[in-house]
Design a protein around this motif. Structure first.
Motif, PDB file in Angstrom:
ATOM      1  N   GLU A  38      -8.312  23.336  -1.275  1.00  0.00           N
ATOM      2  CA  GLU A  38      -7.802  24.284  -0.280  1.00  0.00           C
ATOM      3  C   GLU A  38      -9.003  24.747   0.541  1.00  0.00           C
ATOM      4  O   GLU A  38      -9.956  25.292  -0.014  1.00  0.00           O
ATOM      5  CB  GLU A  38      -7.123  25.469  -0.971  1.00  0.00           C
ATOM      6  N   ARG A  40      -9.936  27.099   2.228  1.00  0.00           N
ATOM      7  CA  ARG A  40     -10.447  28.467   2.099  1.00  0.00           C
ATOM      8  C   ARG A  40     -11.667  28.532   1.172  1.00  0.00           C
ATOM      9  O   ARG A  40     -12.649  29.197   1.466  1.00  0.00           O
ATOM     10  CB  ARG A  40      -9.323  29.374   1.565  1.00  0.00           C
ATOM     11  N   TRP A  41     -11.632  27.795   0.051  1.00  0.00           N
ATOM     12  CA  TRP A  41     -12.699  27.938  -0.952  1.00  0.00           C
ATOM     13  C   TRP A  41     -13.949  27.164  -0.572  1.00  0.00           C
ATOM     14  O   TRP A  41     -15.037  27.431  -1.095  1.00  0.00           O
ATOM     15  CB  TRP A  41     -12.157  27.578  -2.342  1.00  0.00           C
ATOM     16  N   ASP A 114     -11.760  37.767  -4.904  1.00  0.00           N
ATOM     17  CA  ASP A 114     -10.617  37.523  -4.008  1.00  0.00           C
ATOM     18  C   ASP A 114      -9.266  37.609  -4.717  1.00  0.00           C
ATOM     19  O   ASP A 114      -8.346  38.255  -4.229  1.00  0.00           O
ATOM     20  CB  ASP A 114     -10.739  36.188  -3.262  1.00  0.00           C
ATOM     21  N   ARG A 115      -9.106  36.910  -5.845  1.00  0.00           N
ATOM     22  CA  ARG A 115      -7.851  36.979  -6.611  1.00  0.00           C
ATOM     23  C   ARG A 115      -8.104  37.776  -7.888  1.00  0.00           C
ATOM     24  O   ARG A 115      -9.120  37.537  -8.564  1.00  0.00           O
ATOM     25  CB  ARG A 115      -7.379  35.581  -6.998  1.00  0.00           C
ATOM     26  N   ASP A 163      -0.669  33.366  -8.383  1.00  0.00           N
ATOM     27  CA  ASP A 163      -1.723  34.071  -7.649  1.00  0.00           C
ATOM     28  C   ASP A 163      -1.253  35.492  -7.341  1.00  0.00           C
ATOM     29  O   ASP A 163      -0.315  35.680  -6.554  1.00  0.00           O
ATOM     30  CB  ASP A 163      -2.043  33.307  -6.351  1.00  0.00           C
ATOM     31  N   ASN A 165      -2.399  37.603  -5.445  1.00  0.00           N
ATOM     32  CA  ASN A 165      -2.434  37.888  -4.003  1.00  0.00           C
ATOM     33  C   ASN A 165      -1.109  37.567  -3.332  1.00  0.00           C
ATOM     34  O   ASN A 165      -0.726  38.242  -2.369  1.00  0.00           O
ATOM     35  CB  ASN A 165      -3.518  37.056  -3.309  1.00  0.00           C
ATOM     36  N   ASN A 249      -0.544  31.138   4.612  1.00  0.00           N
ATOM     37  CA  ASN A 249      -1.954  30.917   4.970  1.00  0.00           C
ATOM     38  C   ASN A 249      -2.018  29.789   6.006  1.00  0.00           C
ATOM     39  O   ASN A 249      -0.983  29.213   6.389  1.00  0.00           O
ATOM     40  CB  ASN A 249      -2.843  30.657   3.747  1.00  0.00           C
ATOM     41  N   ASP A 275      -6.816  33.123   7.071  1.00  0.00           N
ATOM     42  CA  ASP A 275      -8.078  32.474   6.687  1.00  0.00           C
ATOM     43  C   ASP A 275      -8.932  32.030   7.872  1.00  0.00           C
ATOM     44  O   ASP A 275     -10.080  31.669   7.680  1.00  0.00           O
ATOM     45  CB  ASP A 275      -7.888  31.238   5.777  1.00  0.00           C
ATOM     46  N   LYS A 295     -10.303  36.878   7.553  1.00  0.00           N
ATOM     47  CA  LYS A 295     -10.887  37.598   6.423  1.00  0.00           C
ATOM     48  C   LYS A 295     -12.335  37.109   6.393  1.00  0.00           C
ATOM     49  O   LYS A 295     -12.599  35.971   6.016  1.00  0.00           O
ATOM     50  CB  LYS A 295     -10.141  37.239   5.133  1.00  0.00           C
TER      51      LYS A 295
HETATM   52  C1  BGC Z   1      -6.426  33.651  -0.796  1.00  0.00           C
HETATM   53  C2  BGC Z   1      -6.142  33.019   0.538  1.00  0.00           C
HETATM   54  C3  BGC Z   1      -5.931  31.514   0.352  1.00  0.00           C
HETATM   55  C4  BGC Z   1      -4.940  31.227  -0.744  1.00  0.00           C
HETATM   56  C5  BGC Z   1      -4.827  29.751  -1.052  1.00  0.00           C
HETATM   57  C6  BGC Z   1      -5.333  33.320  -1.752  1.00  0.00           C
HETATM   58  O1  BGC Z   1      -5.546  33.914  -2.990  1.00  0.00           O
HETATM   59  O2  BGC Z   1      -6.582  35.051  -0.649  1.00  0.00           O
HETATM   60  O3  BGC Z   1      -7.195  33.274   1.430  1.00  0.00           O
HETATM   61  O4  BGC Z   1      -5.475  30.923   1.545  1.00  0.00           O
HETATM   62  O5  BGC Z   1      -5.282  31.909  -1.925  1.00  0.00           O
HETATM   63  O6  BGC Z   1      -6.011  29.216  -1.495  1.00  0.00           O
END
Ligand code: BGC
Length: 364
Positions: A38, A40-41, A114-115, A163, A165, A249, A275, A295
């Motif tokens: 993904e 984002r990471w 983050d999570r 997750d 989040n 996202n 993202d 973010k």
């Molecule tokens: C993050 C997002 C990310 C998503 C998928 C979430 O926990 O906060 O920024 O897009 O996970 O990886």
């Protein structure tokens, strides 16, 4: 907007000052990120490397590749190497409790990154963005586009049930959208669970789980695309036309947007994201994605390093809030987010120094 950028800069500078206060070299800190699959990471990895290199530190970064067993093995390997602080973004928030417990048992401080890791008292600090505000920004954007007309078609998509989040983002979105669903401005077209709960302003975790279970993308582009295509197959012509879409996202937003764009009965769509992925910024410039939420990962990375250093020095990181993880209230310092549309994309993304202009075409 300008204030937002200024705030980021102040935060970033103060974090850099904290980071520089520690001697240079190898830090007894380990970082575990959920997956390279993904985008984002990969942002987080790159920003960690940049910040650590600038401060003269060596820190190992390991990826769990969406596998909780591998995540735990990563944590155990870092413990064996003698880390004193673990910065970990869990693949599955509840499954990661075992890894956090193992770290704590070895005297290692645990920073949830983050999570939030759930259902354990072994989390010392939570470095996060204001995820409720992310969801609220989606809701706000869609409400503004809908205006005063009634009966607008609303499609909801969510992140992974594993997750934490995903729940907070959805809660934030629901806080703004629910009154507009209840008063008939929007009609939810793809979730009977959400439709049935439309009169309820505040949802329980179980109710959120029911909706998310129905509209989850599992943070996976192909799941997102298939789900959107199957929703469109089921939808009658009157459920198409102009549509409003909550996409959780950027990766899933592009997949869902492509599916809606390909349906000739969809005349116009508004779609959210988050993202500020490079590909989605280009989609926004091209009018294919309506908004994203920036973010600023630089801020998160600096906060995480500053928190780790505070722990290494025997102190405690700055706390402005706390998040309950089912077992404990975890101290945290949530960071601000910025809504990005075509109107402010240059200021928010390029002028802020987040990405260079050369990454994009068609931006003046
Ligand atoms: C993050 C997002 C990310 C998503 C998928 C979430 O926990 O906060 O920024 O897009 O996970 O990886």
């Amino acid at each position: 907007m300008k204030r937002g950028i200024a705030l980021f800069m102040v935060l970033a500078l103060s974090a850099i000052a904290a980071v520089n206060a520690f001697a240079q070299g190898a830090l007894p800190v380990g970082i575990v990120l959920p997956t390279k699959d993904e985008p984002r990471w990969l942002q987080d990895e790159a920003r960690f490397k940049a910040a650590l290199t600038a401060a003269g530190y060596n820190v190992e970064i390991l990826f769990s590749q969406g596998d909780s067993a591998r995540e735990k093995a990563n944590v155990e390997a870092l413990i064996t190497k003698g880390i004193k602080v673990l910065i970990i973004c869990p693949h599955d928030g509840t499954a990661a409790a075992a890894a956090a417990n193992a770290a704590h048992a070895a005297g290692v401080k645990v920073i949830s990154y983050d999570r939030l890791i759930r259902e354990t008292a072994s989390v010392d600090y939570y470095v996060t963005f204001d995820s409720f505000a992310v969801g609220a920004a989606w809701g706000q954007y869609l409400v503004e586009q809908a205006g005063t007309k009634r009966g607008n078609n609303l499609y909801l998509y969510a992140g992974a049930l594993s997750d934490n989040n995903a729940f907070i983002f959805f809660e934030g979105a629901w806080s703004v959208l629910q009154p507009k669903i209840a008063d008939g401005t929007f009609i939810v077209r793809n979730s009977t669970e959400a439709h049935n709960l439309r009169a309820k302003a505040k949802l329980t975790r179980e109710e959120l789980a029911k909706i998310i279970g129905q509209v989850t993308t599992n943070w996976d582009f192909s799941v997102a695309k298939n789900k959107a295509m199957s929703d469109l197959t089921k939808a009658s012509t009157s459920m198409k036309g102009k549509v409003f879409i909550v996409a959780p996202n950027d990766g899933t937003a592009r997949a869902i947007a492509d599916a809606f764009a390909a349906d000739r009965r969809v005349s116009q769509y508004f779609i959210t994201g988050q993202d500020a992925e490079v590909a989605s910024i280009q989609y926004i410039i091209n009018g294919k994605q309506s908004m994203t939420v920036l973010k600023d990962v630089r801020v998160l990375v600096n906060d995480a390093i500053a928190a780790a250093i505070a722990f290494l020095k025997g102190g405690t990181p700055e706390k402005t809030n706390s998040y309950n993880n089912g077992k404990a209230d975890v101290p945290a310092k949530p960071s601000d987010i910025v809504t990005v549309t075509r109107d402010n994309v240059k200021a928010a993304i390029v002028d802020s120094g987040y990405y260079p202009m050369s990454y994009f075409s068609g931006l003046q």
